[in-house]
Design a protein around this motif. Structure first.
Motif, PDB file in Angstrom:
ATOM      1  N   VAL A 244       0.785  -1.031   0.232  1.00 20.14           N
ATOM      2  CA  VAL A 244      -0.087   0.030  -0.172  1.00 20.14           C
ATOM      3  C   VAL A 244       0.856   1.255  -0.013  1.00 20.14           C
ATOM      4  O   VAL A 244       1.803   1.448   0.665  1.00 20.14           O
TER       5      VAL A 244
ATOM      6  N   ASN B 272      -2.637   1.468  -4.436  1.00 18.15           N
ATOM      7  CA  ASN B 272      -1.996   0.026  -4.658  1.00 18.15           C
ATOM      8  C   ASN B 272      -1.567  -0.372  -6.053  1.00 18.15           C
ATOM      9  O   ASN B 272      -0.978  -1.389  -6.336  1.00 18.15           O
TER      10      ASN B 272
ATOM     11  N   GLU C  83       3.440  -1.532   8.528  1.00 19.86           N
ATOM     12  CA  GLU C  83       2.363  -2.112   9.002  1.00 19.86           C
ATOM     13  C   GLU C  83       1.462  -1.489   9.959  1.00 19.86           C
ATOM     14  O   GLU C  83       0.164  -1.473  10.275  1.00 19.86           O
TER      15      GLU C  83
ATOM     16  N   ARG D  37      -2.123   1.686   8.738  1.00 17.99           N
ATOM     17  CA  ARG D  37      -3.296   1.511   8.395  1.00 17.99           C
ATOM     18  C   ARG D  37      -4.444   2.750   8.281  1.00 17.99           C
ATOM     19  O   ARG D  37      -4.982   2.737   7.219  1.00 17.99           O
TER      20      ARG D  37
ATOM     21  N   SER E 131      -3.649   5.069   5.553  1.00 11.12           N
ATOM     22  CA  SER E 131      -4.137   4.525   4.220  1.00 11.12           C
ATOM     23  C   SER E 131      -5.637   4.539   4.233  1.00 11.12           C
ATOM     24  O   SER E 131      -6.068   4.968   3.272  1.00 11.12           O
ATOM     25  N   GLU E 132      -6.497   4.487   5.157  1.00  6.33           N
ATOM     26  CA  GLU E 132      -7.730   4.367   5.253  1.00  6.33           C
ATOM     27  C   GLU E 132      -8.209   5.967   5.149  1.00  6.33           C
ATOM     28  O   GLU E 132      -9.055   6.179   4.291  1.00  6.33           O
TER      29      GLU E 132
ATOM     30  N   LEU F 265       2.437  -2.935   4.946  1.00  3.94           N
ATOM     31  CA  LEU F 265       1.192  -2.937   5.157  1.00  3.94           C
ATOM     32  C   LEU F 265       0.755  -3.551   3.917  1.00  3.94           C
ATOM     33  O   LEU F 265       1.004  -3.130   2.787  1.00  3.94           O
TER      34      LEU F 265
ATOM     35  N   PHE G 140      -2.345  -5.437   1.113  1.00  8.67           N
ATOM     36  CA  PHE G 140      -3.840  -5.458   0.953  1.00  8.67           C
ATOM     37  C   PHE G 140      -4.073  -6.690   0.179  1.00  8.67           C
ATOM     38  O   PHE G 140      -3.599  -7.041  -0.945  1.00  8.67           O
TER      39      PHE G 140
ATOM     40  N   TYR H 278      -6.717  -5.201   4.833  1.00  6.98           N
ATOM     41  CA  TYR H 278      -5.510  -5.000   5.080  1.00  6.98           C
ATOM     42  C   TYR H 278      -4.925  -6.295   5.798  1.00  6.98           C
ATOM     43  O   TYR H 278      -5.579  -6.990   6.673  1.00  6.98           O
TER      44      TYR H 278
END
Length: 171
Positions: A19, A36, A75, A78, A81-82, A150, A152, A157
């Protein structure tokens, strides 16, 4: 055989990816998006590609600025990323809502703190591809840190798992 977008999306979800956050400076403000659809292209010259939906704000920013960063997420990123995957995101709330903190490179490109790797990119070319554009970029600098990625896979995730041993290799 007829293929619909849902089936295609499901098939693409079977391909595990890392990601990234694509970052661009626009008038002194950090803009970004989760991506991604990113890959290395060439070692000579150093080229990467990222695919961006033509309807996004970031798409217009990349065309206008022609310089951007690719941040490979660790990692524990997240939430970042969200945050950047949401269409309604605004750059003003990234730190407060997701913990995203940025430094600037000598070119002024936003570099996400805590990422596993950072690539400083200059737009080489852009190619329309359906509802996306493939941005091909020359990599001018990289920064690499230790850590785990991290991932996907199938719409979720994931964390890196155990090493896969080859047949006959017990070590």
């Amino acid at each position: 055989m007829t293929l619909n977008p849902s089936e295609f999306r499901k098939a693409m979800g079977a391909f595990a990816t890392g990601v990234t956050i694509v970052t661009v400076d626009l008038d002194g403000e950090v803009h970004g998006m989760t991506a991604n659809a990113f890959a290395s292209v060439s070692l000579d010259p150093l080229l990467v590609l990222v695919c961006v939906d033509s309807a996004t704000r970031t798409h217009a920013h990349l065309h206008a600025k022609k310089r951007f960063g690719i941040n490979v997420l660790s990692e524990d990123q997240r939430a970042i990323s969200e945050y950047y995957a949401r269409p309604e995101r605004t750059h003003e709330r990234a730190e407060a809502e997701a913990g995203a903190r940025f430094e600037r490179t000598s070119h002024g490109t936003p570099l996400l703190q805590g990422s596993l790797a950072y690539l400083e990119c200059r737009l080489h070319s852009a190619q329309d591809a359906g509802d996306h554009t493939i941005f091909l970029a020359e990599v001018e600098d990289v920064i690499v840190h230790q850590g785990e990625p991290l991932l996907f896979f199938r719409g979720k995730y994931r964390l890196l798992g155990e090493d896969v041993r080859s047949a006959g290799n017990e070590s």
